[in-house]
Design a protein around this motif. Structure first.
Motif, PDB file in Angstrom:
ATOM      1  N   MET A  93      62.823  20.607  54.371  1.00  0.00           N
ATOM      2  CA  MET A  93      62.876  21.955  53.582  1.00  0.00           C
ATOM      3  C   MET A  93      61.811  22.827  54.633  1.00  0.00           C
ATOM      4  N   SER A  94      62.168  24.162  54.667  1.00  0.00           N
ATOM      5  CA  SER A  94      61.656  25.098  55.595  1.00  0.00           C
ATOM      6  C   SER A  94      60.328  25.821  55.032  1.00  0.00           C
ATOM      7  N   LEU A  95      59.394  25.181  54.695  1.00  0.00           N
ATOM      8  CA  LEU A  95      58.340  25.907  54.279  1.00  0.00           C
ATOM      9  C   LEU A  95      57.290  26.108  55.247  1.00  0.00           C
ATOM     10  N   ASP A  96      57.647  26.937  56.183  1.00  0.00           N
ATOM     11  CA  ASP A  96      57.135  26.961  57.521  1.00  0.00           C
ATOM     12  C   ASP A  96      56.129  28.193  57.609  1.00  0.00           C
ATOM     13  N   GLY A  97      55.531  28.655  58.773  1.00  0.00           N
ATOM     14  CA  GLY A  97      54.842  29.848  58.703  1.00  0.00           C
ATOM     15  C   GLY A  97      55.433  31.002  58.268  1.00  0.00           C
ATOM     16  N   THR A  98      56.676  31.105  58.622  1.00  0.00           N
ATOM     17  CA  THR A  98      57.295  32.464  58.071  1.00  0.00           C
ATOM     18  C   THR A  98      57.659  32.449  56.758  1.00  0.00           C
ATOM     19  N   VAL A  99      57.785  31.349  56.141  1.00  0.00           N
ATOM     20  CA  VAL A  99      57.863  31.310  54.371  1.00  0.00           C
ATOM     21  C   VAL A  99      56.417  31.757  54.099  1.00  0.00           C
ATOM     22  N   VAL A 100      55.605  31.232  54.637  1.00  0.00           N
ATOM     23  CA  VAL A 100      53.993  31.318  54.164  1.00  0.00           C
ATOM     24  C   VAL A 100      53.533  32.730  54.283  1.00  0.00           C
ATOM     25  N   LYS A 101      54.062  33.381  55.402  1.00  0.00           N
ATOM     26  CA  LYS A 101      53.668  34.784  55.497  1.00  0.00           C
ATOM     27  C   LYS A 101      54.570  35.580  54.544  1.00  0.00           C
ATOM     28  N   ASN A 102      55.584  35.355  54.047  1.00  0.00           N
ATOM     29  CA  ASN A 102      56.501  35.896  53.008  1.00  0.00           C
ATOM     30  C   ASN A 102      55.740  35.826  51.722  1.00  0.00           C
ATOM     31  N   LEU A 103      55.251  34.548  51.561  1.00  0.00           N
ATOM     32  CA  LEU A 103      54.435  34.418  50.229  1.00  0.00           C
ATOM     33  C   LEU A 103      53.104  35.178  50.176  1.00  0.00           C
ATOM     34  N   VAL A 104      52.270  35.140  51.388  1.00  0.00           N
ATOM     35  CA  VAL A 104      51.097  36.044  51.418  1.00  0.00           C
ATOM     36  C   VAL A 104      51.432  37.346  51.239  1.00  0.00           C
ATOM     37  N   TYR A 105      52.556  37.899  51.526  1.00  0.00           N
ATOM     38  CA  TYR A 105      52.955  39.397  51.384  1.00  0.00           C
ATOM     39  C   TYR A 105      53.224  39.663  49.867  1.00  0.00           C
ATOM     40  N   GLU A 106      54.188  38.726  49.388  1.00  0.00           N
ATOM     41  CA  GLU A 106      54.492  38.861  47.947  1.00  0.00           C
ATOM     42  C   GLU A 106      53.221  38.827  47.049  1.00  0.00           C
ATOM     43  N   PHE A 107      51.975  37.904  47.467  1.00  0.00           N
ATOM     44  CA  PHE A 107      51.020  37.715  46.667  1.00  0.00           C
ATOM     45  C   PHE A 107      50.160  39.078  46.578  1.00  0.00           C
ATOM     46  N   ASN A 108      49.845  39.584  47.958  1.00  0.00           N
ATOM     47  CA  ASN A 108      49.325  40.802  47.971  1.00  0.00           C
ATOM     48  C   ASN A 108      49.649  41.868  47.084  1.00  0.00           C
ATOM     49  N   ASN A 109      51.047  41.986  47.317  1.00  0.00           N
ATOM     50  CA  ASN A 109      51.801  43.081  46.371  1.00  0.00           C
ATOM     51  C   ASN A 109      51.511  42.808  45.016  1.00  0.00           C
ATOM     52  N   GLU A 110      51.487  41.620  44.514  1.00  0.00           N
ATOM     53  CA  GLU A 110      51.394  41.294  43.006  1.00  0.00           C
ATOM     54  C   GLU A 110      50.045  41.023  42.296  1.00  0.00           C
ATOM     55  N   ILE A 111      49.103  40.288  42.951  1.00  0.00           N
ATOM     56  CA  ILE A 111      47.845  39.804  42.362  1.00  0.00           C
ATOM     57  C   ILE A 111      46.607  40.354  43.310  1.00  0.00           C
ATOM     58  N   LEU A 112      46.639  41.023  44.224  1.00  0.00           N
ATOM     59  CA  LEU A 112      45.617  41.731  44.776  1.00  0.00           C
ATOM     60  C   LEU A 112      44.722  42.388  43.958  1.00  0.00           C
ATOM     61  N   ASN A 113      43.610  42.306  43.659  1.00  0.00           N
ATOM     62  CA  ASN A 113      42.613  42.854  42.777  1.00  0.00           C
ATOM     63  C   ASN A 113      42.569  42.335  41.531  1.00  0.00           C
ATOM     64  N   GLY A 114      43.398  41.329  41.425  1.00  0.00           N
ATOM     65  CA  GLY A 114      43.747  40.836  39.970  1.00  0.00           C
ATOM     66  C   GLY A 114      42.388  39.880  39.717  1.00  0.00           C
ATOM     67  N   ARG A 115      42.113  39.584  38.457  1.00  0.00           N
ATOM     68  CA  ARG A 115      41.179  38.837  37.960  1.00  0.00           C
ATOM     69  C   ARG A 115      41.621  37.346  37.545  1.00  0.00           C
ATOM     70  N   ILE A 116      40.944  36.409  37.955  1.00  0.00           N
ATOM     71  CA  ILE A 116      41.229  35.079  37.575  1.00  0.00           C
ATOM     72  C   ILE A 116      40.853  34.764  36.427  1.00  0.00           C
ATOM     73  N   ASP A 117      41.731  34.562  35.273  1.00  0.00           N
ATOM     74  CA  ASP A 117      41.635  34.247  33.997  1.00  0.00           C
ATOM     75  C   ASP A 117      41.029  32.720  33.727  1.00  0.00           C
ATOM     76  N   LYS A 118      42.030  31.846  33.817  1.00  0.00           N
ATOM     77  CA  LYS A 118      41.559  30.326  33.718  1.00  0.00           C
ATOM     78  C   LYS A 118      42.190  29.666  34.670  1.00  0.00           C
ATOM     79  N   ILE A 119      41.720  28.420  35.049  1.00  0.00           N
ATOM     80  CA  ILE A 119      41.973  27.281  35.859  1.00  0.00           C
ATOM     81  C   ILE A 119      42.472  25.934  35.410  1.00  0.00           C
ATOM     82  N   TYR A 120      43.277  25.516  35.557  1.00  0.00           N
ATOM     83  CA  TYR A 120      43.931  24.311  35.104  1.00  0.00           C
ATOM     84  C   TYR A 120      44.092  23.324  36.291  1.00  0.00           C
TER      85      TYR A 120
END
Length: 573
Positions: free
Chosen positions: A1-28
């Motif tokens: 499976m190709s979870l390589d640096g390219t996929v990780v960069k895509n994930l980080v880009y997506e996370f920044n678009n969605e949860i940047l400045n968000g607040r952590i509510d609960k951790i499990y």
């Protein structure tokens, strides 16, 4: 499976678009290898799932997880430092499989603190590490690593975190002259080895794409490349990583034989169009992929275990039937013992106690002489009685053996139908039904577990409709077969089943019209398709009205007897 640096960069880009400045509510912490972080951002709720299990990954999740009543110590530590904190940045180290989420929060004294949660997706070396951003001091890690575990790198509270300890390759998104790099490279290795050893985040999947776009074989040594080949290689490399550098991602699902087998973050031109499907979210793709893979792996494991059990029983029953058949052959030759008894009864005068044999005329065979073995300890009448008893015993035995052989053959048919059910199972629920059936039939021990299954699973059969509007119903296992045939179908419905082989019960539903030839053929084709002989070139399928169906005397699930049937031969197209 190709979870390589390219996929990780895509994930980080997506996370920044969605949860940047968000607040952590609960951790499990679901188990020793999984963390789930609930985040509120942009008026939405997100669930960030991190797993270090056999397939390390991070992605948004929509699934529900069972959370322990008593959270593990690492989970409590994360809650202490991160809950109610604000996500101020999400970074990737170089282009490696390392993600850092920086969080501002307040400590017990109400003072501002800056913490970082680092996710390293490095196969068996994967880890989740909590650090203090002020001095990069490790607060703790999900997996503590000391020198007894690794002589290269320790991960322990109080030590300084340094990603260079594990990642010191070149970032392929940096401004580099790859031609110059190849010329100055000290070793003469092939293109694939050069790419994997020189850069961070490049996977074999990416190497294949660079090879395809450049038209160069990955096995060519870099020192053997001509100037024009170096130019083409450099152009292809720059073309791909300029897309990644500018976040021009095109997430795709990759299919092999219609099965979702892999994923990637850019369009892989080396794949045919029917092998890939574009999608907006790489996170959604990853979750779907690993969930479907988990189901496939679970199904494969359960299938293998069940088949071992069933095949063991099939071998045992086959041996039993073979032995009973040999005994039956002996029993069927019992007439000679009655003849011996009759002949001895007519020749008592020739027999003396102590004789081991006697020669008499056989009035059943033109008075030909026949030699009859005797028990020397018995006189004539008792020898005759002994043969009469042996004849009677074998007569009764033949009746019993014939019954047992028929039951054994029915059981073999049933077990072979289970093998077909296993091959047709598509979900854990399907396997739970098979396990439950085998428990009831006594083939496996009852398991101590609570099944979380949908109600009326017997109704999870397949439904088809012919071009002329007739409904066809196909059972996927014995429970569904029994339901369709013995409960669902009415007397005027047509029942289809492949001849003399395990297969699904198929019901062609009566709707007060005359059945068309087209509907009959379609129902027969489905019966052939969902059978153990589906790959045969010519498949006979029997069909009859449901009124002619009766449950098999063995009472085994899925087995029936039927009469007044016709046969359609389905030829493989």
């Amino acid at each position: 499976m190709s979870l390589d640096g390219t996929v990780v960069k895509n994930l980080v880009y997506e996370f920044n678009n969605e949860i940047l400045n968000g607040r952590i509510d609960k951790i499990y912490q679901n188990n020793n290898n999984e963390i789930l972080i609930n985040i509120r951002a942009q008026g939405k709720k997100y669930r960030l799932f991190i797993s270090l299990s056999g397939n390390p990954r991070i992605h948004f999740s929509v699934l529900e997880f069972d959370n322990p009543q008593n959270p593990p110590a690492f989970c409590m530590l994360l809650r202490k430092h991160l809950e109610n904190g604000q996500i101020i940045s999400i970074e990737q180290y170089l282009m490696d499989r390392i993600i850092k989420i920086n969080i501002n929060s307040r400590d017990e004294l109400g003072l501002d603190t800056s913490k970082g949660i680092i996710v390293e997706l490095m196969g068996k070396y994967s880890n989740i590490i909590l650090i203090d951003n002020n001095d990069n001091r490790i607060i703790d890690a999900l997996k503590r690593i000391n020198f007894n575990v690794s002589s290269v790198r320790e991960i322990l509270p109080g030590l300084t975190y340094n990603p260079k300890d594990i990642s010191n390759g070149i970032d392929p998104c940096d401004d580099i002259d790859i031609t110059d790099l190849i010329i100055k490279y000290p070793d003469n290795v092939n293109i694939k080895r050069f790419l994997l050893d020189s850069f961070t985040g490049i996977s074999p999947q990416m190497c294949e794409e660079i090879s395809y776009r450049s038209g160069l074989d990955l096995n060519i040594n870099i020192k053997d490349l001509e100037d024009n080949e170096l130019s083409i290689f450099s152009k292809s490399f720059d073309e791909i990583f300029s897309l990644i550098k500018t976040y021009s991602f095109s997430p795709i699902k990759i299919y092999k034989n219609e099965i979702f087998k892999d994923f990637y973050s850019i369009d892989l031109q080396n794949l045919n169009n029917n092998e890939k499907e574009f999608h907006e979210s790489i996170s959604e793709i990853i979750e779907e992929f690993y969930n479907s893979k988990s189901i496939r792996d679970s199904i494969s494991s359960k299938s293998s275990n069940l088949k071992k059990i069933i095949n063991k029983d099939i071998k045992k029953i086959s041996r039993k039937i073979a032995n009973q058949s040999n005994e039956l052959n002996v029993a069927l030759n019992r007439e000679k013992f009655k003849i011996y008894a009759d002949l001895l009864s007519s020749n008592f005068y020739k027999i003396n106690k102590g004789d081991e044999k006697v020669l008499v005329e056989n009035f059943y065979d033109n008075m030909k002489e026949v030699e009859i073995p005797l028990d020397p300890t018995l006189d004539g009448p008792r020898n005759a009685s002994k043969y009469y008893k042996k004849y009677s015993k074998l007569k009764n035995a033949s009746i019993y053996l014939e019954e047992q052989i028929d039951l054994g053959k029915a059981e073999l048919n049933y077990l072979n139908s289970i093998l077909l059910n296993i091959d047709m199972a598509e979900s854990p629920d399907d396997f739970d039904e098979i396990y439950e059936e085998l428990e009831k039939q006594g083939y496996i021990k009852k398991r101590n577990r609570k099944l979380k299954r949908k109600k009326n699973t017997e109704e999870n059969y397949l439904i088809f409709e012919t071009d002329d509007g007739f409904k066809i119903y196909v059972g996927k296992n014995n429970k569904q077969n029994d339901y369709l045939t013995l409960k669902f179908a009415n007397k005027k419905d047509l029942w289809f089943h492949v001849k003399d082989a395990p297969g699904s019960h198929v019901i062609l539903k009566d709707d007060n019209r005359n059945f068309t030839d087209k509907a009959l053929i379609e129902a027969a084709r489905l019966a052939a398709k969902y059978s153990s002989i589906s790959t045969s070139s010519n498949i006979p399928v029997d069909y009859t009205f449901k009124a002619n169906i009766k449950r098999h005397p063995s009472k085994k699930p899925g087995l029936v007897n039927y009469t007044n049937y016709k046969t359609i031969n389905i030829k493989k197209e």
